[in-house]
Design a protein around this motif. Structure first.
Motif, mmCIF file in Angstrom:
data_model
loop_
_atom_site.group_PDB
_atom_site.id
_atom_site.type_symbol
_atom_site.label_atom_id
_atom_site.label_comp_id
_atom_site.label_asym_id
_atom_site.label_seq_id
_atom_site.Cartn_x
_atom_site.Cartn_y
_atom_site.Cartn_z
ATOM 1 N N ALA A 137 -2.214 -8.797 -14.947
ATOM 2 C CA ALA A 137 -3.367 -8.095 -14.386
ATOM 3 C C ALA A 137 -2.954 -6.745 -13.811
ATOM 4 O O ALA A 137 -1.794 -6.552 -13.415
ATOM 5 C CB ALA A 137 -4.001 -8.946 -13.293
ATOM 6 N N SER A 138 -3.883 -5.808 -13.755
ATOM 7 C CA SER A 138 -3.617 -4.496 -13.183
ATOM 8 C C SER A 138 -3.431 -4.600 -11.674
ATOM 9 O O SER A 138 -4.130 -5.364 -11.008
ATOM 10 C CB SER A 138 -4.765 -3.527 -13.492
ATOM 11 N N ALA A 139 -2.486 -3.826 -11.168
ATOM 12 C CA ALA A 139 -2.232 -3.824 -9.725
ATOM 13 C C ALA A 139 -3.255 -2.965 -8.986
ATOM 14 O O ALA A 139 -3.505 -3.174 -7.800
ATOM 15 C CB ALA A 139 -0.824 -3.318 -9.443
ATOM 16 N N LYS A 140 -3.843 -2.005 -9.704
ATOM 17 C CA LYS A 140 -4.793 -1.079 -9.090
ATOM 18 C C LYS A 140 -6.088 -1.057 -9.885
ATOM 19 O O LYS A 140 -6.146 -1.544 -11.012
ATOM 20 C CB LYS A 140 -4.190 0.333 -9.033
ATOM 21 N N THR A 141 -7.103 -0.483 -9.290
ATOM 22 C CA THR A 141 -8.387 -0.336 -9.981
ATOM 23 C C THR A 141 -8.635 1.130 -10.323
ATOM 24 O O THR A 141 -9.768 1.579 -10.420
ATOM 25 C CB THR A 141 -9.541 -0.869 -9.115
ATOM 26 N N SER A 142 -7.549 1.857 -10.472
ATOM 27 C CA SER A 142 -7.634 3.261 -10.863
ATOM 28 C C SER A 142 -6.372 3.622 -11.627
ATOM 29 O O SER A 142 -5.416 2.842 -11.679
ATOM 30 C CB SER A 142 -7.774 4.164 -9.623
ATOM 31 N N LEU B 21 0.828 -1.207 0.000
ATOM 32 C CA LEU B 21 0.000 0.000 0.000
ATOM 33 C C LEU B 21 0.858 1.250 0.000
ATOM 34 O O LEU B 21 0.581 2.215 -0.725
ATOM 35 C CB LEU B 21 -0.932 -0.013 1.208
ATOM 36 N N LYS B 22 1.917 1.240 0.801
ATOM 37 C CA LYS B 22 2.815 2.387 0.862
ATOM 38 C C LYS B 22 3.568 2.562 -0.451
ATOM 39 O O LYS B 22 3.812 3.691 -0.891
ATOM 40 C CB LYS B 22 3.807 2.199 2.014
ATOM 41 N N ARG B 23 3.889 1.461 -1.091
ATOM 42 C CA ARG B 23 4.568 1.541 -2.386
ATOM 43 C C ARG B 23 3.682 2.222 -3.425
ATOM 44 O O ARG B 23 4.161 3.001 -4.245
ATOM 45 C CB ARG B 23 4.967 0.144 -2.859
ATOM 46 N N GLY C 156 1.731 -6.777 -6.991
ATOM 47 C CA GLY C 156 0.452 -7.446 -7.216
ATOM 48 C C GLY C 156 -0.087 -7.310 -8.625
ATOM 49 O O GLY C 156 -1.217 -7.692 -8.905
ATOM 50 N N GLY C 157 0.709 -6.765 -9.535
ATOM 51 C CA GLY C 157 0.260 -6.577 -10.908
ATOM 52 C C GLY C 157 1.019 -5.464 -11.579
ATOM 53 O O GLY C 157 2.097 -5.046 -11.133
#
Length: 249
Positions: free
Chosen positions: A155-160, A92-94, A222-223
């Motif tokens: 896959a995308s690491a984020k949803t934005s 999350l911090k990254r 994570g992606g």
């Protein structure tokens, strides 16, 4: 034509002052031709070879042109990625660091080593008796093809964010077909013009890089994100130039 203009608008410094459609077809087309944007940058960089400059000056000019013509987009991604990864924080911090417009100490150190290292390696390759101008043309092509494949299969690491938006709009299967076919043509051209050992080695190195970089992204972020993709371009180019240096030495 709209996809070409969109690719030039997003991935180069060319001033395309036009509102272009961002639909699925346009985004898919934009990424399908992205490696050819790299080939265009490489072709312009080849003009440096017509000047009777030293290997070091020519290498500096080739690296500088690559940064300038892409608007520093990929280098910026590399800097942000370095700041995030070497912070040794949680995921999350990254992500927060990736989104922070400020440049940290790790990013500065990493980009200095990257650019200096790249200039030195390119200079050494230019000094080799086996150097061929096709290297300058194809390495930006291969690095953008690497980015496109990574984006398509991860896959995308984020949803934005912009990368997530493009990922949702892009037809990954079409992009893969559109990129992989010219990629193998590029490998074939490299083998035909230079020698097949160089071509096969470059293919193996790119395939290995894609596998390793994808696993690294998944493990640490994570992606995929836009910054990570930018970093993949810069890092794959250094790896390819270093591969050529070892092969031609």
């Amino acid at each position: 034509m709209k996809s070409i203009l969109l690719a030039l608008q997003f991935f180069t410094v060319l001033p395309i002052h036009k509102n272009l459609p961002m639909d699925k077809r346009s985004i898919t087309g934009m990424y399908s031709i992205f490696p050819w944007i790299g080939a265009g940058i490489g072709a312009i960089a080849c003009l440096v070879l017509f000047f009777e400059w030293s290997a070091l000056m020519s290498a500096f000019s080739i690296v500088l042109l690559g940064i300038m013509l892409s608007g520093g987009l990929h280098l910026d991604g590399f800097i942000d990625t370095s700041d995030a990864f070497f912070s040794y924080k949680d995921r999350l911090k990254r992500f927060e660091i990736l989104e922070d417009p400020r440049v940290g100490a790790f990013g500065v150190m990493a980009v200095v080593f990257l650019v200096l290292g790249k200039v030195i390696i390119v200079s050494e390759v230019l000094s080799s008796e086996s150097f061929h101008w096709i290297f300058v043309l194809l390495i930006p092509f291969f690095s953008r093809a690497t980015l496109t494949v990574l984006f398509s299969i991860t896959a995308s690491a984020k949803t934005s964010g912009l990368a997530y938006y493009f990922k949702q709009k892009m037809n990954a299967n079409v992009v893969l077909i559109a990129v992989v076919c010219p990629f193998f043509i590029g490998i074939g051209v490299l083998g035909w013009i230079t020698n097949w050992m160089v071509a096969v080695t470059v293919f193996v190195v790119i395939f290995t890089f894609i596998c390793m970089f994808r696993n690294w992204m998944l493990k640490n972020f994570g992606g995929v994100t836009g910054d990570l993709l930018g970093a993949s371009v810069e890092m794959s180019e250094v790896v390819l130039w270093l591969t050529l240096l070892l092969l031609l030495s």
